[in-house]
Design a protein around this motif. Structure first.
Motif, PDB file in Angstrom:
ATOM      1  N   GLY A   1       0.817  -1.217   0.000  1.00 51.88           N
ATOM      2  CA  GLY A   1       0.000   0.000   0.000  1.00 51.88           C
ATOM      3  C   GLY A   1       0.847   1.262   0.000  1.00 51.88           C
ATOM      4  N   GLU A   2       0.171   2.374   0.151  1.00 51.90           N
ATOM      5  CA  GLU A   2       0.831   3.674   0.117  1.00 51.90           C
ATOM      6  C   GLU A   2       1.655   3.877   1.388  1.00 51.90           C
ATOM      7  N   THR A   3       2.875   4.371   1.236  1.00 50.83           N
ATOM      8  CA  THR A   3       3.732   4.626   2.394  1.00 50.83           C
ATOM      9  C   THR A   3       3.155   5.762   3.234  1.00 50.83           C
ATOM     10  N   THR A   4       3.573   5.792   4.480  1.00 44.99           N
ATOM     11  CA  THR A   4       3.139   6.853   5.388  1.00 44.99           C
ATOM     12  C   THR A   4       3.539   8.222   4.842  1.00 44.99           C
ATOM     13  N   ALA A   5       4.764   8.327   4.312  1.00 46.05           N
ATOM     14  CA  ALA A   5       5.230   9.613   3.785  1.00 46.05           C
ATOM     15  C   ALA A   5       4.339  10.085   2.641  1.00 46.05           C
ATOM     16  N   ASN A   6       4.053   9.203   1.679  1.00 41.91           N
ATOM     17  CA  ASN A   6       3.193   9.600   0.561  1.00 41.91           C
ATOM     18  C   ASN A   6       1.792   9.962   1.027  1.00 41.91           C
ATOM     19  N   PHE A   7       1.265   9.200   1.970  1.00 42.14           N
ATOM     20  CA  PHE A   7      -0.058   9.512   2.507  1.00 42.14           C
ATOM     21  C   PHE A   7      -0.068  10.915   3.118  1.00 42.14           C
ATOM     22  N   LEU A   8       0.925  11.205   3.952  1.00 39.23           N
ATOM     23  CA  LEU A   8       0.986  12.510   4.613  1.00 39.23           C
ATOM     24  C   LEU A   8       1.160  13.650   3.616  1.00 39.23           C
ATOM     25  N   ILE A   9       1.994  13.434   2.612  1.00 39.22           N
ATOM     26  CA  ILE A   9       2.250  14.477   1.608  1.00 39.22           C
ATOM     27  C   ILE A   9       1.000  14.762   0.794  1.00 39.22           C
ATOM     28  N   LEU A  10       0.351  13.719   0.304  1.00 38.54           N
ATOM     29  CA  LEU A  10      -0.849  13.924  -0.512  1.00 38.54           C
ATOM     30  C   LEU A  10      -1.991  14.507   0.315  1.00 38.54           C
ATOM     31  N   GLU A  11      -2.108  14.072   1.567  1.00 40.42           N
ATOM     32  CA  GLU A  11      -3.114  14.642   2.455  1.00 40.42           C
ATOM     33  C   GLU A  11      -2.836  16.134   2.682  1.00 40.42           C
ATOM     34  N   ALA A  12      -1.571  16.488   2.866  1.00 39.73           N
ATOM     35  CA  ALA A  12      -1.204  17.895   3.072  1.00 39.73           C
ATOM     36  C   ALA A  12      -1.467  18.725   1.813  1.00 39.73           C
ATOM     37  N   PHE A  13      -1.171  18.162   0.626  1.00 38.87           N
ATOM     38  CA  PHE A  13      -1.494  18.860  -0.626  1.00 38.87           C
ATOM     39  C   PHE A  13      -2.999  19.132  -0.697  1.00 38.87           C
ATOM     40  N   ASN A  14      -3.803  18.137  -0.331  1.00 37.71           N
ATOM     41  CA  ASN A  14      -5.261  18.311  -0.363  1.00 37.71           C
ATOM     42  C   ASN A  14      -5.726  19.372   0.631  1.00 37.71           C
ATOM     43  N   LYS A  15      -5.119  19.405   1.807  1.00 41.02           N
ATOM     44  CA  LYS A  15      -5.476  20.429   2.800  1.00 41.02           C
ATOM     45  C   LYS A  15      -5.115  21.826   2.304  1.00 41.02           C
ATOM     46  N   LEU A  16      -3.963  21.945   1.660  1.00 43.98           N
ATOM     47  CA  LEU A  16      -3.583  23.241   1.094  1.00 43.98           C
ATOM     48  C   LEU A  16      -4.595  23.670   0.034  1.00 43.98           C
ATOM     49  N   GLN A  17      -4.998  22.719  -0.801  1.00 43.77           N
ATOM     50  CA  GLN A  17      -5.971  23.027  -1.844  1.00 43.77           C
ATOM     51  C   GLN A  17      -7.293  23.509  -1.234  1.00 43.77           C
ATOM     52  N   LEU A  18      -7.731  22.839  -0.185  1.00 49.20           N
ATOM     53  CA  LEU A  18      -8.971  23.260   0.487  1.00 49.20           C
ATOM     54  C   LEU A  18      -8.831  24.656   1.084  1.00 49.20           C
ATOM     55  N   ASP A  19      -7.672  24.931   1.687  1.00 51.82           N
ATOM     56  CA  ASP A  19      -7.438  26.268   2.254  1.00 51.82           C
ATOM     57  C   ASP A  19      -7.454  27.333   1.165  1.00 51.82           C
ATOM     58  N   ILE A  20      -6.821  27.037   0.042  1.00 50.68           N
ATOM     59  CA  ILE A  20      -6.799  28.003  -1.066  1.00 50.68           C
ATOM     60  C   ILE A  20      -8.215  28.272  -1.542  1.00 50.68           C
ATOM     61  N   ARG A  21      -8.978  27.205  -1.749  1.00 50.21           N
ATOM     62  CA  ARG A  21     -10.353  27.354  -2.245  1.00 50.21           C
ATOM     63  C   ARG A  21     -11.274  28.037  -1.239  1.00 50.21           C
ATOM     64  N   SER A  22     -10.986  27.882   0.046  1.00 52.56           N
ATOM     65  CA  SER A  22     -11.853  28.502   1.062  1.00 52.56           C
ATOM     66  C   SER A  22     -11.493  29.965   1.304  1.00 52.56           C
ATOM     67  N   GLY A  23     -10.439  30.449   0.653  1.00 49.93           N
ATOM     68  CA  GLY A  23     -10.070  31.849   0.785  1.00 49.93           C
ATOM     69  C   GLY A  23      -9.299  32.187   2.042  1.00 49.93           C
ATOM     70  N   VAL A  24      -8.600  31.211   2.594  1.00 51.13           N
ATOM     71  CA  VAL A  24      -7.870  31.445   3.841  1.00 51.13           C
ATOM     72  C   VAL A  24      -6.852  32.578   3.691  1.00 51.13           C
ATOM     73  N   CYS A  25      -6.291  32.738   2.506  1.00 46.39           N
ATOM     74  CA  CYS A  25      -5.279  33.784   2.325  1.00 46.39           C
ATOM     75  C   CYS A  25      -5.887  35.171   2.210  1.00 46.39           C
ATOM     76  N   GLY A  26      -7.146  35.241   1.818  1.00 41.91           N
ATOM     77  CA  GLY A  26      -7.823  36.530   1.770  1.00 41.91           C
ATOM     78  C   GLY A  26      -8.490  36.872   3.088  1.00 41.91           C
ATOM     79  N   ASN A  27      -8.344  35.976   4.050  1.00 43.03           N
ATOM     80  CA  ASN A  27      -8.955  36.139   5.360  1.00 43.03           C
ATOM     81  C   ASN A  27      -8.290  37.321   6.089  1.00 43.03           C
ATOM     82  N   SER A  28      -9.074  38.106   6.749  1.00 46.07           N
ATOM     83  CA  SER A  28      -8.533  39.280   7.437  1.00 46.07           C
ATOM     84  C   SER A  28      -7.879  38.940   8.778  1.00 46.07           C
ATOM     85  N   GLN A  29      -8.001  37.690   9.201  1.00 47.02           N
ATOM     86  CA  GLN A  29      -7.387  37.295  10.465  1.00 47.02           C
ATOM     87  C   GLN A  29      -5.870  37.183  10.271  1.00 47.02           C
ATOM     88  N   PRO A  30      -5.087  37.827  11.145  1.00 53.42           N
ATOM     89  CA  PRO A  30      -3.631  37.831  10.967  1.00 53.42           C
ATOM     90  C   PRO A  30      -2.995  36.442  11.098  1.00 53.42           C
TER      91      PRO A  30
END
Length: 160
Positions: free
Chosen positions: A92-121
């Motif tokens: 199966g998928e190694t722990t490293a690959n699982f963590l990396i792909l999961e992190a890529f997906n989380k970044l994508q969700l943050d980008i789509r949710s507008g986290v960078c345009g968020n006014s919170q510092p």
């Protein structure tokens, strides 16, 4: 990358030098793309963030890679699969690959949710920390391969 290849050549490890140059070059380009994401986040450039993330993910996974497979593919995902096999992660998928792909997906969700345009510092700092976390995960297979080659210096290229 240059120092690694030079050292391999000095150690008469000619067969490993081209692969090391390729791996380190691609790895550094992925890291560059991840830092481009944080730069674009500071300026809230969503399309630039999405583009850099797509490039980083494509370079990690490559073409023809089947999930969790050690024989298909030829990029860093496959390298992580091979490295993981030496550390009891042969099915199966190694722990490293699982963590990396999961992190890529989380970044994508943050980008789509507008986290960078968020006014919170703290939003940008949290996003930047997630990017740094991905880079840490990407280091796992490199260290695993280093440990394997230190423990088994005579291992053949096919068992690398």
């Amino acid at each position: 990358s240059h120092t690694l290849v030079t050292d391999l050549l000095k150690l008469d490890k000619m067969e490993a030098a081209p692969e090391a140059a390729l791996v380190m070059g691609v790895w550094m380009h992925i890291v560059h793309q991840l830092y481009e994401i944080t730069r674009a986040c500071e300026e809230n450039l969503v399309s630039d963030m999405e583009n850099a993330l797509d490039i980083a993910a494509a370079l990690w996974v490559g073409v023809g890679q089947e999930e969790g497979d050690i024989d298909s593919g030829n990029m860093l995902y496959n390298l992580a699969q091979q490295a993981g096999e030496h550390f009891g992660q042969g099915s199966g998928e190694t722990t490293a690959n699982f963590l990396i792909l999961e992190a890529f997906n989380k970044l994508q969700l943050d980008i789509r949710s507008g986290v960078c345009g968020n006014s919170q510092p703290d939003a940008y700092i949290s996003f930047r920390n997630k990017v740094r976390e991905v880079i840490g995960y990407m280091t796992i297979p490199l260290v695993q391969r280093l440990i394997h080659h230190i423990m088994y210096p005579e291992s053949s290229k096919e068992n690398a």
